[in-house]
Design a protein around this motif. Sequence first.
Motif, PDB file in Angstrom:
ATOM      1  N   LEU A 140     -25.820  23.132  41.269  1.00  0.00           N
ATOM      2  CA  LEU A 140     -25.152  21.833  41.357  1.00  0.00           C
ATOM      3  C   LEU A 140     -26.045  20.842  42.090  1.00  0.00           C
ATOM      4  O   LEU A 140     -26.189  19.681  41.675  1.00  0.00           O
ATOM      5  CB  LEU A 140     -23.818  21.997  42.092  1.00  0.00           C
ATOM      6  CG  LEU A 140     -23.091  20.713  42.521  1.00  0.00           C
ATOM      7  CD1 LEU A 140     -22.762  19.846  41.316  1.00  0.00           C
ATOM      8  CD2 LEU A 140     -21.819  21.065  43.290  1.00  0.00           C
ATOM      9  N   LYS A 143     -28.554  19.534  39.952  1.00  0.00           N
ATOM     10  CA  LYS A 143     -27.962  18.836  38.806  1.00  0.00           C
ATOM     11  C   LYS A 143     -28.037  19.642  37.512  1.00  0.00           C
ATOM     12  O   LYS A 143     -28.009  19.071  36.419  1.00  0.00           O
ATOM     13  CB  LYS A 143     -28.595  17.454  38.619  1.00  0.00           C
ATOM     14  CG  LYS A 143     -28.389  16.538  39.824  1.00  0.00           C
ATOM     15  CD  LYS A 143     -28.968  15.152  39.601  1.00  0.00           C
ATOM     16  CE  LYS A 143     -28.735  14.269  40.813  1.00  0.00           C
ATOM     17  NZ  LYS A 143     -29.288  12.901  40.637  1.00  0.00           N
ATOM     18  N   TYR A 145     -25.800  21.329  35.819  1.00  0.00           N
ATOM     19  CA  TYR A 145     -24.358  21.515  35.826  1.00  0.00           C
ATOM     20  C   TYR A 145     -23.884  22.636  34.895  1.00  0.00           C
ATOM     21  O   TYR A 145     -23.026  23.442  35.271  1.00  0.00           O
ATOM     22  CB  TYR A 145     -23.659  20.203  35.457  1.00  0.00           C
ATOM     23  CG  TYR A 145     -24.046  19.048  36.343  1.00  0.00           C
ATOM     24  CD1 TYR A 145     -23.999  19.167  37.734  1.00  0.00           C
ATOM     25  CD2 TYR A 145     -24.468  17.829  35.809  1.00  0.00           C
ATOM     26  CE1 TYR A 145     -24.342  18.107  38.562  1.00  0.00           C
ATOM     27  CE2 TYR A 145     -24.822  16.767  36.622  1.00  0.00           C
ATOM     28  CZ  TYR A 145     -24.772  16.911  37.994  1.00  0.00           C
ATOM     29  OH  TYR A 145     -25.133  15.861  38.800  1.00  0.00           O
ATOM     30  N   ALA A 148     -24.686  25.932  36.320  1.00  0.00           N
ATOM     31  CA  ALA A 148     -23.815  26.203  37.460  1.00  0.00           C
ATOM     32  C   ALA A 148     -22.458  26.728  36.991  1.00  0.00           C
ATOM     33  O   ALA A 148     -21.916  27.689  37.551  1.00  0.00           O
ATOM     34  CB  ALA A 148     -23.631  24.945  38.298  1.00  0.00           C
ATOM     35  N   ARG A 167     -15.286  25.153  43.568  1.00  0.00           N
ATOM     36  CA  ARG A 167     -16.678  24.888  43.173  1.00  0.00           C
ATOM     37  C   ARG A 167     -16.750  24.302  41.762  1.00  0.00           C
ATOM     38  O   ARG A 167     -17.543  23.394  41.497  1.00  0.00           O
ATOM     39  CB  ARG A 167     -17.478  26.194  43.276  1.00  0.00           C
ATOM     40  CG  ARG A 167     -18.978  26.076  43.058  1.00  0.00           C
ATOM     41  CD  ARG A 167     -19.694  25.167  44.064  1.00  0.00           C
ATOM     42  NE  ARG A 167     -19.255  25.330  45.426  1.00  0.00           N
ATOM     43  CZ  ARG A 167     -19.645  26.307  46.257  1.00  0.00           C
ATOM     44  NH1 ARG A 167     -20.494  27.229  45.839  1.00  0.00           N
ATOM     45  NH2 ARG A 167     -19.203  26.354  47.499  1.00  0.00           N
ATOM     46  N   ASP A 170     -16.026  20.661  42.002  1.00  0.00           N
ATOM     47  CA  ASP A 170     -17.191  19.899  42.474  1.00  0.00           C
ATOM     48  C   ASP A 170     -18.160  19.608  41.319  1.00  0.00           C
ATOM     49  O   ASP A 170     -18.716  18.513  41.214  1.00  0.00           O
ATOM     50  CB  ASP A 170     -17.923  20.677  43.566  1.00  0.00           C
ATOM     51  CG  ASP A 170     -17.104  20.801  44.845  1.00  0.00           C
ATOM     52  OD1 ASP A 170     -16.140  20.026  45.013  1.00  0.00           O
ATOM     53  OD2 ASP A 170     -17.436  21.674  45.669  1.00  0.00           O
ATOM     54  N   ILE A 171     -18.367  20.635  40.476  1.00  0.00           N
ATOM     55  CA  ILE A 171     -19.311  20.478  39.367  1.00  0.00           C
ATOM     56  C   ILE A 171     -18.786  19.470  38.354  1.00  0.00           C
ATOM     57  O   ILE A 171     -19.517  18.574  37.903  1.00  0.00           O
ATOM     58  CB  ILE A 171     -19.574  21.841  38.691  1.00  0.00           C
ATOM     59  CG1 ILE A 171     -20.236  22.805  39.680  1.00  0.00           C
ATOM     60  CG2 ILE A 171     -20.460  21.675  37.456  1.00  0.00           C
ATOM     61  CD1 ILE A 171     -20.254  24.245  39.226  1.00  0.00           C
TER      62      ILE A 171
END
Length: 230
Positions: A140, A143, A145, A148, A167, A170-171
Amino acid sequence: MATHLDLEEQEQLDQLRHFWNTYGTLITWLVLLVAGAFMAWNGWQYFQRDKAARASVLYDEIERSAQAGDVARIERALADMKEKFAGTAYAQQAGLLAAKTLHEKGNADASRSALAWVAEHAVDPGYQAVAKLRLAAELLEAKSYDEALKQLAGNVPKEFEALVADRKGDIHLAQGKRDEAKAEYQKAWAAFGPGTDYRRLVEIKLNAVGVDPKSLESAAAGATPAKTKP
């Protein structure tokens, strides 16, 4: 002249010889198998204890290297740990510790590599989940994404479900997907116990995406079945 007692003893001896001739070989093999299994078990236990002791020494080396911030020594010791003691708990702990230090020292690629190894090879589901969460956080930060989110796919132990949802939120928020982020934060909020510090952090995130946590509390209270009077 043979006595009655002599004849009885002779008969018993004959029965014993017959029994041994019939079953003696089988009994001998069974005794040998049991003795062999016992020796093999003791040998395996000794091997495991010896392996754990040597892994412990190597873990101490990684721990000292981490305290000293010696990246080169950490990488060498971790490579030895993965090669020789991959199946031990020390290897999983060493991977997490090495990744943390490597990340702090700015070696992001090596840190992610260590976390990916733990996530893939950890025997303990808890260590595996921790590695995936940390790897997702680092991806993350970079970047990456989609990568992640891949780390957080699949099942995790129940005690980690709230952290995974948080989490993921957040992503999604970093991707600009507010609705997806909102849904994941709501899952995390529901999974964390009331009054926990992490739940208060999730409440801040919910406010940021336009959700009032008080409305969730009201909805949760309304969904609780009323107790019937006796």
